[in-house]
Design a protein around this motif. Structure first.
Motif, PDB file in Angstrom:
ATOM      1  N   SER B 224      -1.021  -3.498  -2.777  1.00 34.78           N
ATOM      2  CA  SER B 224      -1.692  -2.877  -1.532  1.00 34.78           C
ATOM      3  C   SER B 224      -1.737  -1.493  -0.831  1.00 34.78           C
ATOM      4  O   SER B 224      -1.969  -1.223  -0.875  1.00 34.78           O
ATOM      5  CB  SER B 224      -1.057  -4.122  -0.385  1.00 34.78           C
ATOM      6  OG  SER B 224      -0.062  -3.667  -0.241  1.00 34.78           O
ATOM      7  N   ARG B 225       0.038  -1.083  -1.072  1.00 30.94           N
ATOM      8  CA  ARG B 225       0.340   0.197  -0.992  1.00 30.94           C
ATOM      9  C   ARG B 225      -0.867   1.613  -1.558  1.00 30.94           C
ATOM     10  O   ARG B 225      -0.671   2.152  -1.309  1.00 30.94           O
ATOM     11  CB  ARG B 225       2.020   0.707  -1.386  1.00 30.94           C
ATOM     12  CG  ARG B 225       2.785  -0.057  -0.230  1.00 30.94           C
ATOM     13  CD  ARG B 225       4.330   0.116  -0.499  1.00 30.94           C
ATOM     14  NE  ARG B 225       5.058  -0.513   0.467  1.00 30.94           N
ATOM     15  CZ  ARG B 225       5.836  -0.041   1.921  1.00 30.94           C
ATOM     16  NH1 ARG B 225       5.479   1.337   1.740  1.00 30.94           N
ATOM     17  NH2 ARG B 225       6.105  -0.315   2.381  1.00 30.94           N
ATOM     18  N   LEU B 227      -3.631   0.696  -2.558  1.00 28.81           N
ATOM     19  CA  LEU B 227      -5.017   0.574  -1.747  1.00 28.81           C
ATOM     20  C   LEU B 227      -4.968   1.013  -0.372  1.00 28.81           C
ATOM     21  O   LEU B 227      -6.246   1.905   0.142  1.00 28.81           O
ATOM     22  CB  LEU B 227      -5.078  -0.841  -1.431  1.00 28.81           C
ATOM     23  CG  LEU B 227      -6.198  -2.128  -3.151  1.00 28.81           C
ATOM     24  CD1 LEU B 227      -5.624  -3.528  -2.955  1.00 28.81           C
ATOM     25  CD2 LEU B 227      -6.962  -1.359  -3.318  1.00 28.81           C
ATOM     26  N   ASP B 229      -1.840   2.686   1.345  1.00 32.41           N
ATOM     27  CA  ASP B 229      -2.078   3.907   2.039  1.00 32.41           C
ATOM     28  C   ASP B 229      -1.981   5.047   1.011  1.00 32.41           C
ATOM     29  O   ASP B 229      -1.304   5.974   1.427  1.00 32.41           O
ATOM     30  CB  ASP B 229      -0.026   3.317   1.955  1.00 32.41           C
ATOM     31  CG  ASP B 229       0.146   2.412   2.493  1.00 32.41           C
ATOM     32  OD1 ASP B 229      -0.732   1.824   3.904  1.00 32.41           O
ATOM     33  OD2 ASP B 229       1.784   2.362   2.987  1.00 32.41           O
TER      34      ASP B 229
END
Lengths: 313, 313
Positions: B224-225, B227, B229
């Protein structure tokens, strides 16, 4: 069709590994067709979709609505993540429309949030199941509730007053699959017997007794119990599954006390494993059928499209 | 050679992925040759060994001693696990001898124990490094000490009065490798930049702040980092490594207070990552070179063979 007939819709659940299309009239499913997931396409998403729709076009669908990875960067068209909190109205506003040979296809966006651990988190497809779960279980619409959606990337979701407030992802199914297939721990081959309940119970009891913080250390027992105790491979796969699902549920246990019974949304067999793990971690759960939830969620979203259409007309 | 020359020995460290042979005279290494690991042989272990030894035979080695997976069920000949507690004398008694075209090769057994979590545990190869670490660091020979051996299957080892008392395995390196290569979390390809220290520090701080029990949930941030950040892939690999090594060290932290400074035995780069993780978990460590420890351990064991030979002669 006469004007008083319920309208025809095409709903689709298009994930990484599977496309499932439904032809509906009102709330009745007239037909269902399955196609390839976004991760295994052999033609463009548009062509794949049109081929599968085929003669359904003759039914003149009023609304076509797809959810899942079809809206990801690698899908048909990107439907950017909507921020949490988000309810059905907020998600409807962010549907992305694409034209395909005269058909208008609406694609449901995924959601993003800052999760309860303070990290960035995303979902795509689950938001539709959650809306469906709320529609199917009106008692979940008031107050705060915890939902668990077991799968490749298990989601723990807090809903509040009918909106998706925040969520937390644990890639449990994927971790199980890669360790099972590619590590020395289980050394399972494609034709091997499936994981056993006995093995699962043993793994769950080990992680429950010793604590989820020792997951890296308990993982090795998947192998050492085969080497030393002669644990059969099918039990070892169950053991690995019990450790991982047990650790996932134990990590989420802080919420159980605050948020009551966990609503489990997923495939029945996986729901049953999570129900055991939630119980072992001191919680309680009840089950919502995942396929029914997708349809109910698409139905919630499509009614807002139909309303829009009427307003415009 | 005249009788007063130090004797010639061949030592070998034959693991899953690598064979490393040393020709020694006394404590001096005269030559070194590398060959394939037990997991990637193209000929029988015996033939592979004899081909690599080649003209070393002319030096008339008095002792040939191999440790590692060469003694596993899938190796050259099985050297059954010796139970803990085990010291150099106990391990020497269980060396397994095999003849190869007139050469006598001794193979070091692995060790088994009931680990501190009450599960079955095994090691093969590390026992020799531990004996070497004790030989190189005499202060570890009295009292109880904790050793950490980072690697594919990291071992946490308690030594007591010069014997290996018990140990605990965490398959951290293997879990990292399969998640890195086969999951969607890092999606790393063979040519990708290696994991960065910045990514490692971020992962380590996340698992330290939130607790090792939340490892399954923090794992998803690896993706998720990227995607959300825009975390670069090399940082994401470091992040994954920091989470896993951090969780491993945190799980072993209960021992730090009791057993003082952790002796780290492994490759320097990996030792450095574990040193950071042990510090983050409240402990302290010092480093012992892994290759030097193998040679010192084989040397300890070979002196007992030589003594036996003298007794028999």
């Amino acid at each position: 069709m006469v004007a008083s007939d319920p309208s025809i819709t095409i709903f689709g659940d298009w994930g990484t590994s599977r496309l499932r299309l439904y032809l509906r009239q009102g709330k009745s499913v007239l037909d269902r067709r399955d196609g390839p997931g976004i991760g295994s396409l052999t033609a463009s998403p548009e062509q794949t979709f049109l081929d599968l729709v085929g003669d359904w076009r003759e039914a003149d669908p009023e609304t076509i609505l797809l959810c899942g990875m079809v809206g990801s960067r690698n899908g048909w068209v990107e439907a950017p993540y909507a921020p949490c909190p988000a309810d059905a109205a907020a998600i409807s506003e962010r549907l992305v429309k694409v034209e395909a040979q005269g058909l208008t296809v609406s694609i449901v966006p995924g959601l993003s949030c800052v999760n309860p651990l303070g990290g960035p988190d995303v979902m795509r497809g689950e938001e539709t199941q959650i809306l469906g779960a709320l529609a199917l279980n009106p008692e979940l619409k008031a107050g705060r509730h915890l939902l668990a959606m077991p799968g490749t990337h298990t989601k723990w979701v807090v809903v509040e007053d009918g909106a998706i407030a925040s969520f937390l992802t644990a890639p449990v199914g994927e971790t199980f699959a890669v360790l099972r297939e590619h590590s020395i721990l289980a050394k399972a081959a494609a034709g091997d017997a499936p994981a056993t309940p006995e093995g699962f119970d043993l793994g769950l009891s080990r992680i429950t007794d010793k604590g989820a913080a020792l997951l890296p250390h308990l993982l090795f027992e998947t192998r050492s119990r085969q080497l030393i105790d002669g644990l059969p491979k099918a039990d070892a796969m169950g053991f690995l599954s019990g450790l991982l699902i047990g650790a996932d549920a134990a990590g989420a246990a802080g919420w159980f006390g605050q948020l009551g019974k966990v609503a489990l949304i997923g495939a029945p067999a996986l729901n049953a494993l999570y129900a055991k793990a939630i119980k072992a971690a001191g919680g309680d759960s009840f089950e919502i059928d995942g396929d029914a939830a997708v349809l109910a969620g698409l139905s919630s979203l499509s009614s807002s499209i139909t309303r829009d259409a009427h307003v415009l007309a």
